[in-house]
Design a protein around this motif. Structure first.
Motif, PDB file in Angstrom:
ATOM      1  N   ARG A 260       0.841  -1.211   0.000  1.00  0.00           N
ATOM      2  CA  ARG A 260       0.000   0.000   0.000  1.00  0.00           C
ATOM      3  C   ARG A 260       0.869   1.251   0.000  1.00  0.00           C
ATOM      4  NH1 ARG A 260      -2.673   3.364   3.809  1.00  0.00           N
ATOM      5  NH2 ARG A 260      -4.599   4.203   2.917  1.00  0.00           N
TER       6      ARG A 260
ATOM      7  N   LEU B  87       0.869   4.153  -2.903  1.00  0.00           N
ATOM      8  CA  LEU B  87       0.622   5.574  -2.642  1.00  0.00           C
ATOM      9  C   LEU B  87       1.731   6.435  -3.246  1.00  0.00           C
ATOM     10  CD1 LEU B  87      -0.590   5.430   1.078  1.00  0.00           C
ATOM     11  CD2 LEU B  87      -1.998   5.776  -0.948  1.00  0.00           C
TER      12      LEU B  87
ATOM     13  N   ILE C 274      -4.200   0.640  -2.964  1.00  0.00           N
ATOM     14  CA  ILE C 274      -4.293   2.012  -2.465  1.00  0.00           C
ATOM     15  C   ILE C 274      -5.281   2.076  -1.317  1.00  0.00           C
ATOM     16  CG2 ILE C 274      -5.071   4.346  -3.073  1.00  0.00           C
ATOM     17  CD1 ILE C 274      -3.939   3.746  -5.908  1.00  0.00           C
ATOM     18  N   LEU C 275      -6.357   1.307  -1.434  1.00  0.00           N
ATOM     19  CA  LEU C 275      -7.336   1.174  -0.362  1.00  0.00           C
ATOM     20  C   LEU C 275      -7.185  -0.187   0.299  1.00  0.00           C
ATOM     21  CD1 LEU C 275     -10.629   2.661  -1.885  1.00  0.00           C
ATOM     22  CD2 LEU C 275      -9.056   3.744  -0.274  1.00  0.00           C
TER      23      LEU C 275
ATOM     24  N   ASP D   9      -6.643  12.418  -1.806  1.00  0.00           N
ATOM     25  CA  ASP D   9      -7.024  11.367  -2.758  1.00  0.00           C
ATOM     26  C   ASP D   9      -7.502  10.130  -2.002  1.00  0.00           C
ATOM     27  OD1 ASP D   9      -6.333  12.828  -5.035  1.00  0.00           O
ATOM     28  OD2 ASP D   9      -4.267  12.085  -5.034  1.00  0.00           O
ATOM     29  N   GLU D  10      -6.726   9.738  -0.974  1.00  0.00           N
ATOM     30  CA  GLU D  10      -7.070   8.536  -0.201  1.00  0.00           C
ATOM     31  C   GLU D  10      -8.411   8.706   0.493  1.00  0.00           C
ATOM     32  OE1 GLU D  10      -7.560   5.888   3.088  1.00  0.00           O
ATOM     33  OE2 GLU D  10      -7.204   8.049   3.297  1.00  0.00           O
TER      34      GLU D  10
ATOM     35  N   ILE E 140      -0.461   9.408  -4.732  1.00  0.00           N
ATOM     36  CA  ILE E 140      -1.742   9.560  -4.042  1.00  0.00           C
ATOM     37  C   ILE E 140      -1.522  10.333  -2.756  1.00  0.00           C
ATOM     38  CG2 ILE E 140      -3.693   8.329  -3.011  1.00  0.00           C
ATOM     39  CD1 ILE E 140      -3.411   7.915  -6.025  1.00  0.00           C
TER      40      ILE E 140
ATOM     41  N   ARG F 284     -11.638   6.491  -0.331  1.00  0.00           N
ATOM     42  CA  ARG F 284     -12.163   5.687   0.776  1.00  0.00           C
ATOM     43  C   ARG F 284     -13.647   5.945   0.992  1.00  0.00           C
ATOM     44  NH1 ARG F 284     -11.369   7.301   6.038  1.00  0.00           N
ATOM     45  NH2 ARG F 284      -9.499   8.449   5.357  1.00  0.00           N
TER      46      ARG F 284
ATOM     47  N   ALA G 187      -8.641   1.065  -7.179  1.00  0.00           N
ATOM     48  CA  ALA G 187      -7.883   1.450  -5.984  1.00  0.00           C
ATOM     49  C   ALA G 187      -7.656   0.249  -5.067  1.00  0.00           C
ATOM     50  CB  ALA G 187      -8.609   2.564  -5.237  1.00  0.00           C
TER      51      ALA G 187
ATOM     52  N   GLU H 114      -3.118  12.534   0.749  1.00  0.00           N
ATOM     53  CA  GLU H 114      -4.095  12.164   1.778  1.00  0.00           C
ATOM     54  C   GLU H 114      -5.526  12.492   1.346  1.00  0.00           C
ATOM     55  OE1 GLU H 114      -4.490  14.719   5.295  1.00  0.00           O
ATOM     56  OE2 GLU H 114      -2.735  15.809   4.562  1.00  0.00           O
TER      57      GLU H 114
END
Length: 238
Positions: free
Chosen positions: A153, A157, A227-228, A166-167, A162, A171, A222, A164
């Motif tokens: 992960r 990122l 990423i997630l 974007d995350e 990516i 999410r 993602a 914060e």
């Protein structure tokens, strides 16, 4: 190791006999002051004479939750009593978590090396979280998987740039929030138009074909790229 008093809780006669044999042959310091094959028998026994250690099977009378409750209540009523789980529940990992939460000092699975003097000694000397080889292997496997997932992960990122926001945006899309709802979240200083632009920018970062991608496909991507984390999908405060 000093002598200590032991209660064995086991409802299968053949397994009880085997456990008693291990104790008598390998752990002479242990004095078996009683055995119980049910919850009722156990409570009667411990009220008569308090042990230093309870060797507790989780599956009693076809129920696994009884053993967890015995552990929890014993720890509440007799805080100094140590509890070592000795169970054939070798696949029920949720049960292991439940009994550790209930205060068990360790878990020995009825497979592999079984019960050893070393394990009992460790519990009696005050060591917490004593496990035998089969459960240790599972714990190590899960630990390695968790670390690998975290590293994957972090790399995703960085590689896909990516940030914060974007995350957070991805999410909350994964949690079913609309863009309008996301704009109301604390720490998200963006309007709907800005989020639409952010979504388009994310599509360009995560897809190379230039295809038309909706929010659902973006979220799936993602997850695919790590990423997630599907195990850590918690909403931010509104």
């Amino acid at each position: 190791m000093e002598k200590f008093k032991l209660i064995i809780v086991e409802d299968v006669p053949l397994e009880l006999k085997g456990t008693e044999g291990i104790i008598r042959n390998d752990i002479p310091e242990a004095e078996i002051i009683g055995t119980a094959d049910s919850e009722q028998a156990y409570w009667q026994l411990i009220k008569q004479q308090q042990p230093d250690l309870v060797l507790l099977d989780l599956g009693l009378g076809g129920s696994t939750t009884v053993g967890v409750e015995i552990c929890r209540q014993t720890k509440e009523l007799y805080k100094q009593v140590r509890i070592l789980i000795f169970t054939g529940e070798i696949l029920n990992e949720k049960l292991w978590v439940d009994v550790l939460d209930a205060g068990a000092d360790g878990i020995i699975l009825k497979t592999g090396e079984l019960l050893t003097r070393r394990d009992v000694m460790a519990v009696m000397e005050g060591k917490q979280l004593v496990f035998n080889e089969p459960i240790l292997q599972k714990i190590v496997e899960r630990f390695k998987y968790a670390v690998s997932s975290q590293l994957a992960r972090q790399e995703a990122l960085i590689n896909y740039e990516i940030d914060e926001y974007d995350e957070r945006f991805l999410r909350h899309l994964a949690l079913g929030y609309t863009k309008e709802q996301i704009t109301t979240l604390r720490g998200m200083p963006f309007g709907v138009k800005s989020l639409e632009k952010r979504q388009n920018d994310l599509v360009k970062k995560l897809f190379t074909s230039g295809e038309s991608v909706n929010a659902t496909r973006l979220v799936v991507r993602a997850f695919e790229l790590r990423i997630l984390d599907i195990d850590n999908l918690e909403p931010d405060p509104a």
